[in-house]
Motif scaffolding. Structure first.
Motif, PDB file in Angstrom:
ATOM      1  N   ASP A 461     -31.302  -1.451  11.638  1.00  0.00           N
ATOM      2  CA  ASP A 461     -30.785  -0.933  10.372  1.00  0.00           C
ATOM      3  C   ASP A 461     -30.905   0.585  10.417  1.00  0.00           C
ATOM      4  N   LEU A 462     -29.765   1.258  10.501  1.00  0.00           N
ATOM      5  CA  LEU A 462     -29.789   2.715  10.626  1.00  0.00           C
ATOM      6  C   LEU A 462     -30.142   3.420   9.331  1.00  0.00           C
ATOM      7  N   ARG A 468     -34.135   5.539  13.088  1.00  0.00           N
ATOM      8  CA  ARG A 468     -33.360   6.713  13.493  1.00  0.00           C
ATOM      9  C   ARG A 468     -34.209   7.650  14.360  1.00  0.00           C
ATOM     10  N   ALA A 469     -35.510   7.818  13.994  1.00  0.00           N
ATOM     11  CA  ALA A 469     -36.400   8.698  14.764  1.00  0.00           C
ATOM     12  C   ALA A 469     -36.599   8.170  16.187  1.00  0.00           C
ATOM     13  N   ALA A 474     -35.183   8.498  21.975  1.00  0.00           N
ATOM     14  CA  ALA A 474     -34.649   7.882  23.195  1.00  0.00           C
ATOM     15  C   ALA A 474     -33.569   8.770  23.821  1.00  0.00           C
ATOM     16  N   PHE A 475     -32.688   9.331  22.993  1.00  0.00           N
ATOM     17  CA  PHE A 475     -31.668  10.248  23.516  1.00  0.00           C
ATOM     18  C   PHE A 475     -32.313  11.472  24.183  1.00  0.00           C
ATOM     19  N   ARG A 476     -33.376  12.029  23.543  1.00  0.00           N
ATOM     20  CA  ARG A 476     -34.027  13.213  24.085  1.00  0.00           C
ATOM     21  C   ARG A 476     -34.740  12.907  25.415  1.00  0.00           C
ATOM     22  N   LEU A 477     -35.376  11.745  25.473  1.00  0.00           N
ATOM     23  CA  LEU A 477     -36.069  11.375  26.690  1.00  0.00           C
ATOM     24  C   LEU A 477     -35.108  11.123  27.835  1.00  0.00           C
ATOM     25  N   GLN A 478     -33.980  10.522  27.544  1.00  0.00           N
ATOM     26  CA  GLN A 478     -32.975  10.319  28.590  1.00  0.00           C
ATOM     27  C   GLN A 478     -32.441  11.649  29.115  1.00  0.00           C
TER      28      GLN A 478
END
Length: 481
Positions: A461-462, A468-469, A474-478
């Motif tokens: 559930d966004l 969201r955090a 996850a995007f930053r770690l990738q």
């Protein structure tokens, strides 16, 4: 052999003419030279005893004698021996006056005393002394070998050499930087022997031992030569062996500091036992090497830095590893920028990465060191990455966190690429519909459709801020992996 020893030999029957300062008689004789030239200086070696019968020196002009003695003194002669006989029945007055003026010991040989006899005596005594020095040199080497096999550090061997010469010894690296020293500088530099002796071994890495001995005529090469081979072997072992260079207490402290399972009280106790004041500001330096740079290069630079920083700080401790070294300091003695201090000995061409931190508090040290240890390698001196929450992401283990990040976003991997792009834009704009649509050039209805598909694929559930955090992380770690 000293002049006073020659004069005290009753068999020779030598006599000192006039008076000279007592320290002139304590000087060593390095050799003996016979010459009847008015200017023997081109053929003399410093410290030699000059012998002459005064042939061709039947002069009355005091200036001639003065010029003669001046040239002999200028060549560094230890004394002038004058033989009595058919040429001169007594010592010429002008010669005695000139020797007294220049404080050159004037020694009268008995009448008809063969100069060759005194010359042979001097050379025999010198040969015996050189033999004794060589014997002492091999005994010194044996002592150094024994200490080295017992695990003595290089500094202990330097202290042994310093005690032997009664002065200061410095171990210099190929760049001429001091990486170890022992002994005190002599109080009377003019009365000392200075020399630089090259350590044996190594085609390109030429280390040297700079020596300042108490005796101006001490023969350093035969005395220290055999021991230098032991020093060279110990130096090579220190720079290349897998065993660490740091002390045991420093190792315990750094291991506690870098172990995530170690509690704060244990870390603080280890810091105090290592000599640090926990509440005082800390400075830190990390040195890392890429695979193509040798361990010896890393250790040599670490050694240089330790010696340099010990001049700048009251307390310096280091932790040695196979691919990096860490130094912590307290008690700064100057206001010079730390980067400028490090640049004195760090050559970017070596390929080593040197990062530095200033004014850290104790609770920041472990985090700051972890960030430095995982930052991208960069040859040369540079400030350490800023320690904040974003920098922590770059300091985490890349392989593990990359896998976790891919797993969180894996359901989008086989979907349309626009869904991943839409989700990232949505998270970076804090869920602003208008901002996302403007950024992606899409309609609101298109955005709503995509967001429903994303929620369905991820099973989340966004509207939940924690979700969201996690996805933004996850995007930053990738990106960092």
């Amino acid at each position: 052999m000293r002049l006073v020893d020659l004069l005290g030999d009753e068999v020779l029957g030598l006599r000192l003419v006039g008076e000279v300062p007592s320290d002139r008689l304590e000087r060593s004789v390095t050799g003996c030279s016979q010459s009847e030239l008015m200017d023997p200086s081109p053929y003399l070696v410093r410290g030699e005893l000059v012998l002459t019968l005064g042939m061709g020196m039947n002069v009355r002009d005091v200036r001639t004698w003065d010029a003669y003695v001046e040239r002999v003194v200028g060549a560094g002669a230890s004394a002038l021996g004058f033989g009595l006989g058919p040429v001169h029945a007594v010592i010429p007055e002008g010669l005695a006056v000139a020797c007294s003026h220049y404080d050159l010991p004037l020694i009268e040989l008995p009448p008809e005393f063969p100069l060759i006899k005194l010359s042979r005596h001097v050379w025999q005594e010198l040969a015996a002394e050189r033999y004794e020095i060589a014997r002492r040199g091999w005994e010194l080497a044996d002592d150094c070998i024994h200490e080295a096999t017992e695990g003595a550090p290089l500094t202990q061997l330097l202290r042994r050499l310093s005690d032997t010469v009664g002065g200061r010894v410095q171990l210099l690296d190929p760049a001429g930087f001091e990486i170890g020293a022992a002994g005190e500088a002599q109080q009377q530099p003019a009365r000392t022997t200075r020399a630089r002796l090259r350590l044996p071994g190594g085609e390109h890495q030429h280390f040297q031992l700079a020596v300042e001995a108490r005796d101006e005529t001490m023969l350093l090469q035969p005395l220290l030569g055999p021991a230098l081979a032991v020093v060279a072997m110990q130096l090579s072992y220190t720079l290349t062996a897998r065993s660490p260079m740091h002390s045991q207490s420093a190792g315990v402290f750094f291991q506690a500091l870098l172990d995530p399972r170690s509690d704060t009280e244990h870390q603080r106790a280890a810091a105090v036992s290592t000599g640090f004041a926990v509440e005082a500001p800390w400075d830190a330096v990390t040195v890392r090497r890429p695979d193509e740079v040798s361990l010896a290069t890393l250790r040599l630079l670490t050694w240089r830095l330790r010696v340099l920083l010990e001049r700048e700080y009251a307390r310096v401790r280091f932790y040695d590893e196979a691919d990096r070294a860490t130094l912590l300091m307290q008690g700064r003695r100057s206001d010079r920028p730390l980067g400028a201090v490090l640049a004195e000995v760090v050559d970017a061409e070596t390929g080593l990465d040197v990062r530095h931190n200033r004014a850290l508090m104790f609770d920041e040290i472990a985090v700051a060191l972890q960030v430095c240890r995982r930052a991208p390698l960069q040859a040369g001196v540079a400030p350490a990455p800023v320690v904040d929450l974003l920098s922590l992401l770059g300091g985490l283990p890349r392989a593990g966190v990359g896998m976790l990040a891919r797993r969180a976003l894996e359901p989008l991997a086989d979907a349309e690429p626009v869904l991943r792009e839409t989700l990232e834009a949505y998270l970076e704009t804090s869920g602003s519909t208008r901002a996302v649509c403007e950024r992606l050039f899409i309609h609101r209805n298109t955005l709503s459709y995509r967001m429903r598909r994303i929620e369905s694929l991820l099973g989340v559930d966004l509207e939940d801020g924690e979700v969201r955090a996690v996805l933004l992380l996850a995007f930053r770690l990738q990106a960092a992996a």
